[in-house]
Design a protein around this motif. Sequence first.
Motif, PDB file in Angstrom:
ATOM      1  N   PHE A 121      33.695  48.742  46.135  1.00 27.08           N
ATOM      2  CA  PHE A 121      32.569  49.453  47.019  1.00 27.08           C
ATOM      3  C   PHE A 121      33.072  49.134  48.420  1.00 27.08           C
ATOM      4  O   PHE A 121      33.264  47.933  48.679  1.00 27.08           O
ATOM      5  CB  PHE A 121      31.252  49.397  46.867  1.00 27.08           C
ATOM      6  N   GLY A 122      32.777  49.759  49.533  1.00 30.04           N
ATOM      7  CA  GLY A 122      32.740  49.618  50.817  1.00 30.04           C
ATOM      8  C   GLY A 122      34.205  49.899  51.430  1.00 30.04           C
ATOM      9  O   GLY A 122      35.158  49.958  50.726  1.00 30.04           O
ATOM     10  N   ALA A 123      34.177  49.873  52.892  1.00 29.37           N
ATOM     11  CA  ALA A 123      35.239  50.182  53.495  1.00 29.37           C
ATOM     12  C   ALA A 123      36.536  49.050  53.397  1.00 29.37           C
ATOM     13  O   ALA A 123      37.829  48.979  53.369  1.00 29.37           O
ATOM     14  CB  ALA A 123      34.926  50.220  54.897  1.00 29.37           C
ATOM     15  N   ASP A 124      35.868  47.911  53.130  1.00 27.86           N
ATOM     16  CA  ASP A 124      36.861  46.724  53.057  1.00 27.86           C
ATOM     17  C   ASP A 124      37.381  46.426  51.650  1.00 27.86           C
ATOM     18  O   ASP A 124      38.152  45.266  51.397  1.00 27.86           O
ATOM     19  CB  ASP A 124      36.054  45.297  53.351  1.00 27.86           C
ATOM     20  N   ARG A 125      37.272  47.326  50.551  1.00 24.96           N
ATOM     21  CA  ARG A 125      37.735  47.102  49.359  1.00 24.96           C
ATOM     22  C   ARG A 125      39.284  46.904  49.229  1.00 24.96           C
ATOM     23  O   ARG A 125      39.812  46.258  48.280  1.00 24.96           O
ATOM     24  CB  ARG A 125      37.195  48.156  48.420  1.00 24.96           C
ATOM     25  N   ALA A 126      40.152  47.493  50.241  1.00 22.38           N
ATOM     26  CA  ALA A 126      41.442  47.422  50.183  1.00 22.38           C
ATOM     27  C   ALA A 126      42.124  46.220  51.288  1.00 22.38           C
ATOM     28  O   ALA A 126      43.131  46.166  51.407  1.00 22.38           O
ATOM     29  CB  ALA A 126      42.206  48.934  50.473  1.00 22.38           C
ATOM     30  N   THR A 127      40.987  45.374  51.668  1.00 23.88           N
ATOM     31  CA  THR A 127      41.557  44.514  52.883  1.00 23.88           C
ATOM     32  C   THR A 127      42.225  43.403  52.014  1.00 23.88           C
ATOM     33  O   THR A 127      41.759  42.915  51.243  1.00 23.88           O
ATOM     34  CB  THR A 127      40.309  43.795  53.445  1.00 23.88           C
ATOM     35  N   GLY A 128      43.385  43.211  52.667  1.00 25.71           N
ATOM     36  CA  GLY A 128      44.277  42.143  52.131  1.00 25.71           C
ATOM     37  C   GLY A 128      45.339  42.602  51.176  1.00 25.71           C
ATOM     38  O   GLY A 128      46.291  42.083  50.789  1.00 25.71           O
ATOM     39  N   LEU A 129      45.465  44.064  51.083  1.00 26.00           N
ATOM     40  CA  LEU A 129      46.559  44.547  50.259  1.00 26.00           C
ATOM     41  C   LEU A 129      47.460  45.156  51.250  1.00 26.00           C
ATOM     42  O   LEU A 129      47.245  45.587  52.773  1.00 26.00           O
ATOM     43  CB  LEU A 129      46.142  45.673  49.454  1.00 26.00           C
ATOM     44  N   ILE A 130      48.586  45.645  50.706  1.00 22.82           N
ATOM     45  CA  ILE A 130      49.777  46.388  51.465  1.00 22.82           C
ATOM     46  C   ILE A 130      50.157  47.790  51.004  1.00 22.82           C
ATOM     47  O   ILE A 130      50.273  48.033  49.844  1.00 22.82           O
ATOM     48  CB  ILE A 130      51.232  45.280  51.662  1.00 22.82           C
TER      49      ILE A 130
END
Length: 191
Positions: A121-130
Amino acid sequence: MPAKTAPKKPTARKRTTARRKKLAPRKPIARTPKGGSPIDRLGAWMAIRIATHAQDHMATTMSRKDAAILRITHENCQTCHGNGQIFTKGKDGSFTGSKPCPAKPAVQKVSRLRVAMAARFGADRATGLIGWTCPCGSKEKPRYRDAKEATKALRTHERKRHGAKSVGGTWYAQTTEAAALQPSMPTPATP
């Protein structure tokens, strides 16, 4: 009368030692079902599509969980700014890859519920991915844990759509807000 001699026996052929059988390479899943009735072929085609989609979905979910664990364990880290890894850039500012954060994690153990919430959930769920984009309009959202996997996906796209020629596809990484606000290159101190 000369004495009768026994006939010569042929010498036994030396046998080679038994070798271990080499396993044949595994055959990939048939991509185009052949034979059978049209309903059987349609069923096989659907099963292949569902299996491929499920495999991609599981890989994305695992990548998101891994990235969430890194973000949670490196919260408030001054080295990676809460990202868990450091994205490297070239002289022109383009993305060149990633490396793990050298700092020791602040938190050693994280609850599974917190990881699941951060990964789903949330906008940060793909943070740290490429992810990657191509000038032809194709793109893939951030879903890869490291640059090698993203490069492999981009090369596959180039092989299928552009005849294995590079047309200038690029990679991009999703970072935390704190990491995005930091300067990309450290400025030298002036005397």
